[in-house]
Design an enzyme around this catalytic site. Structure first.
Site, mmCIF file in Angstrom:
data_model
loop_
_atom_site.group_PDB
_atom_site.id
_atom_site.type_symbol
_atom_site.label_atom_id
_atom_site.label_comp_id
_atom_site.label_asym_id
_atom_site.label_seq_id
_atom_site.Cartn_x
_atom_site.Cartn_y
_atom_site.Cartn_z
ATOM 1 N N LYS A 109 48.469 32.587 33.083
ATOM 2 C CA LYS A 109 47.973 32.912 34.355
ATOM 3 C C LYS A 109 47.832 31.651 35.104
ATOM 4 O O LYS A 109 48.367 31.180 36.392
ATOM 5 C CB LYS A 109 46.634 33.661 34.654
ATOM 6 C CG LYS A 109 46.279 34.028 36.028
ATOM 7 C CD LYS A 109 44.938 34.249 36.131
ATOM 8 C CE LYS A 109 44.412 35.688 36.006
ATOM 9 N NZ LYS A 109 42.978 35.791 36.439
ATOM 10 N N ARG A 144 46.756 41.682 35.129
ATOM 11 C CA ARG A 144 47.229 42.070 36.704
ATOM 12 C C ARG A 144 48.092 41.189 37.330
ATOM 13 O O ARG A 144 49.075 41.469 38.077
ATOM 14 C CB ARG A 144 46.201 41.784 37.546
ATOM 15 C CG ARG A 144 45.152 43.123 37.534
ATOM 16 C CD ARG A 144 44.345 43.552 38.635
ATOM 17 N NE ARG A 144 43.175 42.700 38.631
ATOM 18 C CZ ARG A 144 42.563 42.335 39.845
ATOM 19 N NH1 ARG A 144 43.327 42.598 41.122
ATOM 20 N NH2 ARG A 144 41.522 41.587 39.842
ATOM 21 N N GLY A 172 29.210 39.652 40.871
ATOM 22 C CA GLY A 172 27.927 39.527 40.566
ATOM 23 C C GLY A 172 27.037 39.178 41.440
ATOM 24 O O GLY A 172 27.648 38.289 42.306
ATOM 25 N N GLY A 190 40.842 34.740 29.690
ATOM 26 C CA GLY A 190 40.965 36.070 30.218
ATOM 27 C C GLY A 190 42.479 36.475 30.117
ATOM 28 O O GLY A 190 43.285 35.681 30.052
#
Ligand code: UD1
Ligand code: CA
Length: 470
Positions: free
Chosen positions: A43, A36, A161, A32
């Site tokens: 990350k 952000r 989800g 990913g």
């Protein structure tokens, strides 16, 4: 320093290693974009307790004797590769078409592996080994589920989800964006962590499509496909939403850090350390603390610090790469940089900095001192403001101070230099040559003595001033 090897008495009791029933491979999703975080750093390399998130995850996997680890990466893969240094295989996912697509990229790296595959997220670094074991146990249970999903009930389910399940068996998994109102009302959410036998996993993944709200290949769809084939899929739920908390922003990074610190402080106290104001003490992932250690408020432990029994750390100290022997006392306001070693009973007082320096048994540097690239013998006394001049602008040099030597206040020891045992360096000396054992070294100008001079001076000046004012 006590001779015994120090182990962390506050470390969680090593779980008795119960071998897994089947071989385990792990796929860590980390492709990913991590937008952000607003960071040039990948990350999963952002640190919690001084350790990259991915390393926290790998440490957990080590306790499970994982046979293969594949990290799925996209942008910034060189950074992850450099960090992992061959400890895990890398699979590249480019472009990123969803979590199902991401796991598929690990298939080549898992060729020839037969056993269970666990899917983790690189930005969910604190999943507990016991939780993973519970999932794998469930996967091996008699009804042989095709997949086991780790569920949780977050305070705010928005965005996650959902898992529609009954008695631990999943009827359907649906992404928030695709879910109906009724489905959204379900509190049980998908953490993203999933386990399935390798062959089943890739067989199901091959059937996953991307006709959904986000046009992505969803990993949870493997459950829906298995269910459609009348196979069983199971959910194991954790009652601790923190263990599956994802880190997507600097704020979430800070929250994870805060939770980690809180747990570590609790462990430190449970193991016999006194923290006067626990919420102001910050540990590193590898801090080792003995018993009856007293830590006053506002202390920061950087990586690589070990503290033996009976040590006192006064307020506002900063330590990194330091070893503190039994009964040592430091601070307030001490800074110990990497390579600082304080042997039993040594003392460091306020505004003292040490770097690559050993302070021998019972030696003291109580005020305003810099000790860099130095060895100080047992029982030596370093006076206020004495410093080692270890750097000439190009190279670092060593200072050796013998046992019981006395270094007078405000001395400058210009390295390389050796001060012999029991020697005295007079206050204010700039010492640039070796001092023999038992020698007195005084390096300062002879004193000029003029009795009554000051009185005469004041009289003359006062007279002058009085005349000027007329
Ligand atoms: C995913 C789950 C959702 C679950 C949530 C938990 C899917 C479709 N959805 O949501 O059910 O509640 O996690 O946080 O699986 N990644 C890749 N490649 C990709 C996409 C993602 O490697 O193409 C990685 C990301 O780096 C991240 C992880 O997968 O580590 C999850 O991605 P993210 O976008 O945060 O998850 P969601 O799709 O929001
Ligand atoms: Ca997504």
């Amino acid at each position: 320093m006590a001779a015994r090897a120090m182990t962390d008495p506050a470390a969680p009791a090593a779980t008795p290693i119960r071998p897994l029933a089947r071989p385990l491979a792990v796929v860590v999703l980390a492709a990913g974009k991590g937008t952000r975080m607003k960071s040039a750093r990948h990350k999963v390399l952002h640190e919690i307790a001084g350790r990259p998130m991915i390393e926290h995850l790998l440490a957990t996997l080590e306790t499970l004797a994982t046979e293969r680890i594949v990290v799925v990466v996209g942008e910034g893969r060189e950074q992850v590769e450099a960090q992992l240094a061959g400890r895990a295989a890398l699979a590249v996912q480019e472009p990123q078409l969803g979590t199902g697509h991401a796991v598929l990229q690990a298939q080549a790296a898992l060729a020839g592996f037969s056993g269970d595959v666990l899917v983790l997220y690189g930005d969910v670094p604190f999943v507990r080994a016991e939780t993973i074991r519970a999932m794998l146990d469930r996967l091996g249970a008699e009804d042989r589920p095709q997949a086991v999903v780790l569920g949780f009930e977050p305070a705010h389910p928005l965005g996650y989800g959902r898992i529609i399940a009954e008695n631990g068996r999943i009827a359907r998994m649906v992404e928030h964006k695709d879910a109906s109102e009724t489905e959204r009302a379900s509190r049980l959410c998908n953490s993203g962590v999933l386990a399935a036998p390798a062959d089943v996993l890739f067989d199901l993944l091959a059937a996953v499509g991307n006709e959904n709200a986000q046009g992505e290949y969803y990993l949870p769809d493997i459950v829906n496909i298995a269910v459609a084939r009348r196979e069983t899929c199971a959910v194991v739920a954790t009652d601790d939403p923190d263990e599956v908390a994802g880190i997507n922003s600097r704020a979430e990074l800070a929250e994870a850090e805060a939770r980690w610190q809180q747990q570590r402080r609790a462990r430190a106290m449970a193991a016999g350390a006194t923290l006067v104001a626990p919420e102001t003490v910050f540990f590193s992932w590898d801090t080792v603390l003995g018993r009856d250690v007293l830590v006053e408020p506002n202390v920061v432990f950087g990586p690589g610090v070990s503290v033996d029994d009976g040590v006192t750390i006064h307020a506002f100290c900063h330590l990194e790469g330091a070893r503190l022997g039994r009964g040592v006392s430091i601070g307030p306001f001490a800074r110990l940089r990497p390579g600082s070693v304080l042997e039993e009973g040594a003392r460091v007082g306020n505004f003292v900095e040490m770097k690559a320096a050993v302070l021998g048994k019972g030696a003291k540097a109580n005020h305003l001192t810099y000790l860099g690239d130095a060895t100080v013998g047992a029982g030596a006394n370093i006076g206020a403001g004495a410093i080692t001049c270890n750097y000439d602008g190009y190279f670092k040099h060593h200072t050796e101070i013998g046992p019981r030597a006395f270094i007078g206040s405000n001395s400058a020891l210009i390295a390389p230099v050796r001060i012999g045992a029991d020697a005295i360096v007079a206050a204010g000396s700039a010492v640039s040559g070796d001092v023999a054992e038992g020698e007195l070294r005084m390096v300062r100008a002879d004193q000029l003595v003029k009795p009554g001079w000051a009185d005469r001076f004041h009289d003359a000046m006062k007279r002058k001033k009085a005349l000027g004012e007329d």
